[in-house]
Design a protein around this motif. Structure first.
Motif, PDB file in Angstrom:
ATOM      1  N   UNK A 148       0.936  -1.204   0.008  1.00 55.78           N
ATOM      2  CA  UNK A 148       0.140   0.073   0.049  1.00 55.78           C
ATOM      3  C   UNK A 148       0.786   1.012   0.055  1.00 55.78           C
ATOM      4  N   UNK A 149       0.520   2.148  -0.899  1.00 55.67           N
ATOM      5  CA  UNK A 149       1.249   3.368  -0.951  1.00 55.67           C
ATOM      6  C   UNK A 149      -0.130   4.534  -1.334  1.00 55.67           C
ATOM      7  N   UNK A 150      -0.103   5.558  -0.590  1.00 58.36           N
ATOM      8  CA  UNK A 150      -1.075   6.605  -0.734  1.00 58.36           C
ATOM      9  C   UNK A 150      -1.587   6.620  -2.187  1.00 58.36           C
ATOM     10  N   UNK A 151      -2.575   6.593  -2.489  1.00 59.81           N
ATOM     11  CA  UNK A 151      -3.072   6.521  -3.837  1.00 59.81           C
ATOM     12  C   UNK A 151      -3.178   7.961  -4.431  1.00 59.81           C
ATOM     13  N   UNK A 152      -2.303   8.125  -5.287  1.00 56.65           N
ATOM     14  CA  UNK A 152      -2.012   9.597  -5.917  1.00 56.65           C
ATOM     15  C   UNK A 152      -2.485   9.598  -7.334  1.00 56.65           C
ATOM     16  N   UNK A 153      -2.051   8.397  -8.196  1.00 53.61           N
ATOM     17  CA  UNK A 153      -2.253   8.383  -9.546  1.00 53.61           C
ATOM     18  C   UNK A 153      -3.045   7.242 -10.078  1.00 53.61           C
ATOM     19  N   UNK A 154      -4.170   7.596 -10.711  1.00 50.01           N
ATOM     20  CA  UNK A 154      -5.029   6.206 -10.936  1.00 50.01           C
ATOM     21  C   UNK A 154      -5.216   6.287 -12.363  1.00 50.01           C
ATOM     22  N   UNK A 155      -4.871   4.969 -13.083  1.00 55.16           N
ATOM     23  CA  UNK A 155      -5.294   4.988 -14.710  1.00 55.16           C
ATOM     24  C   UNK A 155      -6.302   4.359 -14.796  1.00 55.16           C
ATOM     25  N   UNK A 156      -6.973   4.777 -15.728  1.00 56.29           N
ATOM     26  CA  UNK A 156      -8.271   4.278 -16.200  1.00 56.29           C
ATOM     27  C   UNK A 156      -8.250   3.943 -17.736  1.00 56.29           C
ATOM     28  N   UNK A 157      -7.952   2.918 -18.029  1.00 54.03           N
ATOM     29  CA  UNK A 157      -8.000   2.668 -19.643  1.00 54.03           C
ATOM     30  C   UNK A 157      -9.427   2.375 -20.266  1.00 54.03           C
ATOM     31  N   UNK A 240      -2.764   2.717  -9.145  1.00 52.92           N
ATOM     32  CA  UNK A 240      -4.011   1.820  -9.074  1.00 52.92           C
ATOM     33  C   UNK A 240      -4.599   1.763 -10.674  1.00 52.92           C
ATOM     34  N   UNK A 241      -4.935   0.657 -11.233  1.00 51.77           N
ATOM     35  CA  UNK A 241      -5.511   0.752 -12.462  1.00 51.77           C
ATOM     36  C   UNK A 241      -7.028   0.323 -12.223  1.00 51.77           C
ATOM     37  N   UNK A 242      -7.916   1.184 -12.879  1.00 58.61           N
ATOM     38  CA  UNK A 242      -9.319   1.071 -12.877  1.00 58.61           C
ATOM     39  C   UNK A 242      -9.746   0.556 -14.162  1.00 58.61           C
ATOM     40  N   UNK A 243     -10.935  -0.297 -14.075  1.00 59.01           N
ATOM     41  CA  UNK A 243     -11.266  -0.892 -15.369  1.00 59.01           C
ATOM     42  C   UNK A 243     -12.888  -1.153 -15.062  1.00 59.01           C
ATOM     43  N   UNK A 244     -13.620  -1.132 -16.202  1.00 57.33           N
ATOM     44  CA  UNK A 244     -14.875  -1.598 -16.187  1.00 57.33           C
ATOM     45  C   UNK A 244     -15.163  -2.977 -16.716  1.00 57.33           C
ATOM     46  N   UNK A 268       2.540  -5.745  -9.103  1.00 59.54           N
ATOM     47  CA  UNK A 268       2.572  -4.809  -7.931  1.00 59.54           C
ATOM     48  C   UNK A 268       1.613  -3.683  -7.960  1.00 59.54           C
ATOM     49  N   UNK A 269       0.693  -3.599  -8.985  1.00 55.99           N
ATOM     50  CA  UNK A 269      -0.261  -2.613  -8.996  1.00 55.99           C
ATOM     51  C   UNK A 269      -1.520  -3.026  -8.873  1.00 55.99           C
ATOM     52  N   UNK A 270      -2.495  -2.769  -7.740  1.00 55.35           N
ATOM     53  CA  UNK A 270      -3.665  -3.129  -7.629  1.00 55.35           C
ATOM     54  C   UNK A 270      -4.786  -2.717  -8.933  1.00 55.35           C
ATOM     55  N   UNK A 271      -5.602  -3.597  -9.064  1.00 57.12           N
ATOM     56  CA  UNK A 271      -6.600  -3.329  -9.960  1.00 57.12           C
ATOM     57  C   UNK A 271      -7.926  -2.952  -9.296  1.00 57.12           C
TER      58      UNK A 271
END
Length: 276
Positions: A148-157, A240-244, A268-271
């Protein structure tokens, strides 16, 4: 908030529990820790097997969950926001997950995985793969080396091809609000091409919906979607990577493939997987 934490007592599932505890540190949560004793078909058909099932599966599971609770208490003892409950279930994994998502009114499922090696072969044989594609519940997938790191950048492909109910995106906006994170909406295409009318409409919907969060929009051209994501994750230090989940073909090319050696974000990156 109600969080479901399936565990098989592996290091991966323990890592997911640790991540969830940190991620929801400031949120009032009920954590339901679920151990599913996978059903033995022969015993399931044996009417007299109830005592055996209890001795072989249920009692040991409950004992291990008590031990796990003590371990969690050592980690999270001062957080009054968090309440933990344990559940032992004997049955089929996917059915058990669905049952408890409904019964406990689960908001988010948090699951550990062994990164690319645990997800390859296009879903087959993977409990995590089954859950994120077949259980309609927001799911956070925590790879084996994710810390866990403080969530600063989220990618949303997104390929901007599929429209969906905007309520689907609410768990993402909730995280953006809580963490004041930056949202990077990434469009990846395999060759140079203009967006069509439908894609432009969906892009405008995104811009309007996320307006308060001032998202950045990045267009990447790359023959392999996962290579583009890897490069972007490294360049932007994505947390973090967010996806639908509805966009399954696009989703599979990012999550399910066997090129383990070149793709590190799997480990190493949560989805964050969003469901309608």
């Amino acid at each position: 908030m109600n969080i479901l934490l399936p565990t098989d007592f592996s290091p991966n599932s323990w890592n997911a529990i640790l991540y969830a505890i940190e991620f929801y540190k400031t949120v009032e949560c009920n954590f339901y820790i679920l151990n599913v004793c996978i059903i033995d078909r022969f015993m399931a058909d044996d009417a007299g097997a109830a005592d055996q099932i209890d001795d072989l599966y249920i009692k040991p599971s409950k004992q291990r969950l008590v031990t796990l609770l003590h371990k969690i208490n050592d980690t999270d003892s001062v957080n009054e926001n968090h309440h933990f409950y344990t559940i032992t279930e004997y049955g089929f994994f996917l059915e058990s997950i669905r049952k408890h998502v409904l019964e406990q009114k689960i908001d988010t499922l948090v699951m550990g995985t062994k990164g690319a090696s645990g997800l390859k072969k296009h879903i087959v044989g993977s409990h995590t793969g089954d859950v994120i594609t077949k259980v309609k519940c927001t799911t956070m997938v925590i790879p084996e080396r994710a810390k866990y790191n403080t969530i600063k950048e989220i990618a949303f492909p997104s390929d901007f091809n599929l429209a969906y109910d905007l309520k689907t995106l609410e768990p993402l906006t909730s995280i953006l609000k809580t963490y004041k994170a930056n949202l990077n909406i990434v469009h990846i295409q395999r060759r140079e091409a203009e967006l069509n009318a439908e894609q432009l409409t969906n892009l405008d919907i995104f811009k309007t919906y996320f307006e308060d969060y001032k998202p950045s929009f990045k267009n990447l051209e790359c023959k392999k979607v996962e290579d583009a994501i890897q490069s972007f994750v490294e360049h932007k230090a994505i947390d973090m990577i967010a996806m639908v989940a509805k966009n399954l073909n696009y989703f599979q090319s990012i999550l399910f493939h066997s090129r383990v050696e070149k793709i590190s974000y799997h480990t190493d990156i949560p989805f964050l997987v969003l469901h309608e």
